[in-house]
Design a protein around this motif. Structure first.
Motif, PDB file in Angstrom:
ATOM      1  N   ALA A 124       0.802  -1.300  -0.004  1.00  0.00           N
ATOM      2  CA  ALA A 124      -0.182   0.073  -0.222  1.00  0.00           C
ATOM      3  C   ALA A 124       0.663   1.479  -0.012  1.00  0.00           C
ATOM      4  N   ASP A 129      -2.480   4.177  -3.601  1.00  0.00           N
ATOM      5  CA  ASP A 129      -3.991   4.019  -3.691  1.00  0.00           C
ATOM      6  C   ASP A 129      -4.610   3.144  -2.533  1.00  0.00           C
ATOM      7  N   GLN A 166      -7.893  -3.810   5.290  1.00  0.00           N
ATOM      8  CA  GLN A 166      -7.856  -3.058   3.994  1.00  0.00           C
ATOM      9  C   GLN A 166      -7.275  -1.717   4.516  1.00  0.00           C
ATOM     10  N   PHE A 168      -5.851   2.185   3.525  1.00  0.00           N
ATOM     11  CA  PHE A 168      -6.125   3.212   2.360  1.00  0.00           C
ATOM     12  C   PHE A 168      -5.744   4.564   3.396  1.00  0.00           C
ATOM     13  N   ALA A 191     -12.710  -1.344  -0.112  1.00  0.00           N
ATOM     14  CA  ALA A 191     -12.243  -1.360  -1.200  1.00  0.00           C
ATOM     15  C   ALA A 191     -13.233  -0.898  -2.431  1.00  0.00           C
ATOM     16  N   VAL A 201      -7.067  -0.228  -6.523  1.00  0.00           N
ATOM     17  CA  VAL A 201      -6.635  -0.889  -5.401  1.00  0.00           C
ATOM     18  C   VAL A 201      -6.128  -2.151  -5.595  1.00  0.00           C
TER      19      VAL A 201
END
Length: 243
Positions: A124, A129, A166, A168, A191, A201
């Motif tokens: 990541a 992204d 996940q 971000f 996502a 992603v």
């Protein structure tokens, strides 16, 4: 290294599991499922702390303010997972910078491997992204017809099962979740919201035993997996062996 905060949506009642207690508070090896999930996240050096979104009437929350020497905060979650994640992101105002990374993980997914988390963060950070842990679909897939028969066999190539965590950027994820809610879209994972916002992603292959407790059978299997992992760690510590 970029600043990372864990966001854990834990406001769900686990109706599919059944029983009077939400599944995230059921005990495995003397600790709640949620404790195992939090400890796995906070074990990574890059993760500064956690924000847990709980139900407004949660009588089972143990009142933790820290775990593994790192801060644990709470906020009130929402009716849907996405609502709880967005509440958690917003509750980090004044605690984490807007451009910090948000590591979103299921409260009922207690068997996260540190090596998987390490790879997720590396991908990541390099890609920009965001990225998610996922597992390639290995079983043959069947599409059913209305009568409950097989309508077709679906090709499984390029299909993955989304797992958590996940990862971000906090500001980008909050904007994507708010936009989906504004459009009346119920997103089933982070996502999906980021895909709608145009993010590219990345998929990071994770271990198949990063299971989410959904049924009593899942709970029994995860209890076995965690007991085996603890036994392996104890053996390695006693013998000086490397895991």
């Amino acid at each position: 290294m970029p600043e990372v905060w864990a966001v854990v949506p834990a406001a769900g009642r686990g109706r599919r599991f059944g029983g009077p207690r939400p599944k995230q508070y059921l005990e495995i090896n003397g600790r709640p499922v949620l404790a195992h999930a939090l400890d796995a996240l906070l074990a990574h050096d890059a993760v500064r702390g956690a924000m847990v979104a709980i139900a407004p009437d949660d009588a089972d929350w143990p009142g933790w303010t820290e775990r593994r020497g790192k801060p644990v905060h709470t906020c009130v979650g929402g009716a849907e997972r996405a609502d709880s994640v967005l509440a958690g992101l917003r509750a980090l105002d004044g605690i984490a910078p807007q451009d910090a990374w948000a590591l979103v993980h299921d409260a009922a997914r207690p068997n996260l491997a540190l090596a998987d988390l390490d790879r997720l963060l590396a991908v990541a950070f390099a890609q920009g992204d965001g990225a998610i842990l996922a597992a390639p679909v290995r079983d043959t897939l069947k599409r059913a017809n209305a009568a409950g028969g097989i309508a077709a066999t679906q090709p499984r190539e390029q299909l993955w099962r989304a797992l958590t965590p996940q990862l971000f950027r906090r500001d980008a994820l909050a904007a994507a979740l708010a936009a989906a809610a504004g459009d009346g879209i119920v997103v089933t994972d982070e996502a999906m919201a980021m895909e709608r916002a145009g993010a590219q992603v990345r998929l990071v292959e994770g271990r198949e035993d990063n299971l989410k407790v959904t049924t009593p059978a899942d709970l029994a299997l995860v209890e076995f997996l965690l007991a085996r992992r603890d036994a392996d760690a104890s053996y390695a510590n006693a013998t000086g062996a490397t895991a």
